[in-house]
Write an enzyme that holds these catalytic residues in place. Structure first.
Site, PDB file in Angstrom:
ATOM      1  N   SER A  39       0.821  -1.218   0.000  1.00  8.06           N
ATOM      2  CA  SER A  39       0.000   0.000   0.000  1.00  8.06           C
ATOM      3  C   SER A  39       0.854   1.266   0.000  1.00  8.06           C
ATOM      4  O   SER A  39       1.783   1.401   0.807  1.00  8.06           O
ATOM      5  CB  SER A  39      -0.867  -0.030   1.263  1.00  8.06           C
ATOM      6  OG  SER A  39      -1.244   1.271   1.652  1.00  8.06           O
ATOM      7  N   GLY A  40       0.494   2.199  -0.856  1.00 11.21           N
ATOM      8  CA  GLY A  40       1.188   3.486  -0.862  1.00 11.21           C
ATOM      9  C   GLY A  40       0.989   4.230   0.442  1.00 11.21           C
ATOM     10  O   GLY A  40       1.924   4.829   0.989  1.00 11.21           O
ATOM     11  N   ASP A  93       0.900  10.382   2.181  1.00  8.94           N
ATOM     12  CA  ASP A  93       0.616   9.605   0.972  1.00  8.94           C
ATOM     13  C   ASP A  93       0.450  10.556  -0.214  1.00  8.94           C
ATOM     14  O   ASP A  93      -0.576  10.572  -0.879  1.00  8.94           O
ATOM     15  CB  ASP A  93      -0.664   8.781   1.227  1.00  8.94           C
ATOM     16  CG  ASP A  93      -0.950   7.779   0.127  1.00  8.94           C
ATOM     17  OD1 ASP A  93      -0.043   7.502  -0.675  1.00  8.94           O
ATOM     18  OD2 ASP A  93      -2.088   7.278   0.088  1.00  8.94           O
ATOM     19  N   GLU A 110      -3.287   4.316 -10.703  1.00 14.46           N
ATOM     20  CA  GLU A 110      -4.591   4.986 -10.595  1.00 14.46           C
ATOM     21  C   GLU A 110      -4.640   6.191 -11.531  1.00 14.46           C
ATOM     22  O   GLU A 110      -3.616   6.848 -11.761  1.00 14.46           O
ATOM     23  CB  GLU A 110      -4.849   5.393  -9.141  1.00 14.46           C
ATOM     24  CG  GLU A 110      -3.850   6.371  -8.570  1.00 14.46           C
ATOM     25  CD  GLU A 110      -3.830   6.396  -7.037  1.00 14.46           C
ATOM     26  OE1 GLU A 110      -3.770   5.317  -6.415  1.00 14.46           O
ATOM     27  OE2 GLU A 110      -3.863   7.494  -6.461  1.00 14.46           O
TER      28      GLU A 110
HETATM   29  C1  SPV Z   1      -3.473   2.468  -0.469  1.00 19.37           C
HETATM   30  O1  SPV Z   1      -3.558   1.504   0.301  1.00 19.37           O
HETATM   31  O2  SPV Z   1      -2.526   3.254  -0.462  1.00 19.37           O
HETATM   32  C2  SPV Z   1      -4.555   2.733  -1.423  1.00 19.37           C
HETATM   33  C3  SPV Z   1      -5.908   2.359  -1.106  1.00 19.37           C
HETATM   34  O3  SPV Z   1      -4.284   3.339  -2.437  1.00 19.37           O
HETATM   35  S1  SPV Z   1      -6.726   3.752  -0.530  1.00 19.37           S
HETATM   36  O4  SPV Z   1      -6.004   4.258   0.614  1.00 19.37           O
HETATM   37  O5  SPV Z   1      -8.042   3.276  -0.226  1.00 19.37           O
HETATM   38  O6  SPV Z   1      -6.784   4.760  -1.585  1.00 19.37           O
HETATM   39 MG    MG Z   2      -2.519   4.246  -2.399  1.00 21.55          MG
END
Ligand code: SPV
Ligand code: MG
Length: 272
Positions: free
Chosen positions: A23-24, A35, A91
């Protein structure tokens, strides 16, 4: 299941998950940054190397927007393959991105043609046929309707995406289920039910969803536990109340594979 460093990846694999979501949000968080592409792409890929070194199950990197244009995407795919990463999800937002749950509706989407070129460039540069590129559709997050989400997903499928991640910030699964119905199995569907977590998984299985990502639950488990323990020790000035509630040191050694080194020393280091 999400993992964000070597030890969490190992824990996720041991629990029996068939794949890992790098996960980012979580990898950024374990570095202590936002993030928002604050960690560089090479810092992310370096962490992925530690995760890949200690696991066998496939790792899907949350590659944000691909860290640039089609050319950055090509280089990313090559570097991920070299490190044994199974795939990348990108994305359709703009670099530098923000997390979808922070002002998601105000985030501009990528141009469909440009994003499709990025997918195609990624697919054309992979050397391993099994490497996967997942295209993540942010239309529903950004306030567009189902038809825009479907239009984008279809363009990305035609561009070569191996699967479509349809994201939603609704607390109900309705828009995801409506999407899945209209999509009708054109390519595998991936979902992230962080906000609509109370929906039974079986319902998604029946709706033809191929993969569910529990996107941030290891970092949240770690944060909750660390906050509790840190506060308690700071206030009580003793370890007696917490010793039984945290992992023993020998569990760290086990997860690190300390036994293997003892065996290797017998084989290779007899005179040492
Ligand atoms: C992540 O886990 O970094 C995602 C999912 O991209 S979300 O946080 O739902 O966008
Ligand atoms: Mg992400």
């Amino acid at each position: 299941m999400e993992a964000h460093n070597g030890i969490s990846a190992r824990i996720v694999e041991e629990a029996g998950f068939q794949g890992i979501w790098a996960s980012g949000l979580a990898v950024s968080a374990q570095y202590g940054v936002r993030d928002n592409n604050e960690a560089s792409w090479t810092q992310i890929v370096d962490m992925l190397e530690f995760m890949s070194d200690v696991t066998k199950v496939p790792i899907l990197l949350d590659g944000d927007t691909g860290y640039g244009n089609f050319n950055n995407m090509r280089r990313l795919v090559r570097k991920l393959e070299q490190r044994g990463i199974a795939g990348v999800c990108i994305e359709d937002k703009l670099f530098p991105k923000s997390n979808s749950f922070i002002n998601g509706e105000r985030q501009p989407l990528a141009d469909v043609e440009e994003f499709s070129g990025k997918i195609k460039a990624g697919k054309d540069s992979q050397l391993d046929d099994n490497f996967c590129i997942v295209a993540r559709v942010e239309a529903l997050i950004a306030g567009w309707d189902l038809s825009e989400a479907l239009r984008r997903a279809e363009a990305y499928r035609i561009a070569g995406a191996d699967a479509i991640l349809i994201h939603s910030k609704s607390s109900r699964p309705n828009e995801i289920l409506a999407f899945a119905k209209e999509w009708a199995g054109r390519a595998p569907l991936v979902i992230v039910p962080t906000k609509y977590y109370s929906t039974p998984t079986e319902l998604f299985r029946t709706a033809g969803i191929s993969l569910i990502i529990w996107a941030n639950h290891m970092i949240r488990a770690a944060i909750a536990s660390m906050e509790t323990i840190a506060r308690e020790v700071q206030v009580s000035e003793t370890l007696v109340n917490i010793e039984e509630r945290i992992a023993p040191i020998k569990e760290i050694f086990r997860l690190q594979g300390a036994d293997e080194l003892v065996e290797a020393e017998k084989r290779y280091f007899n005179n040492g």
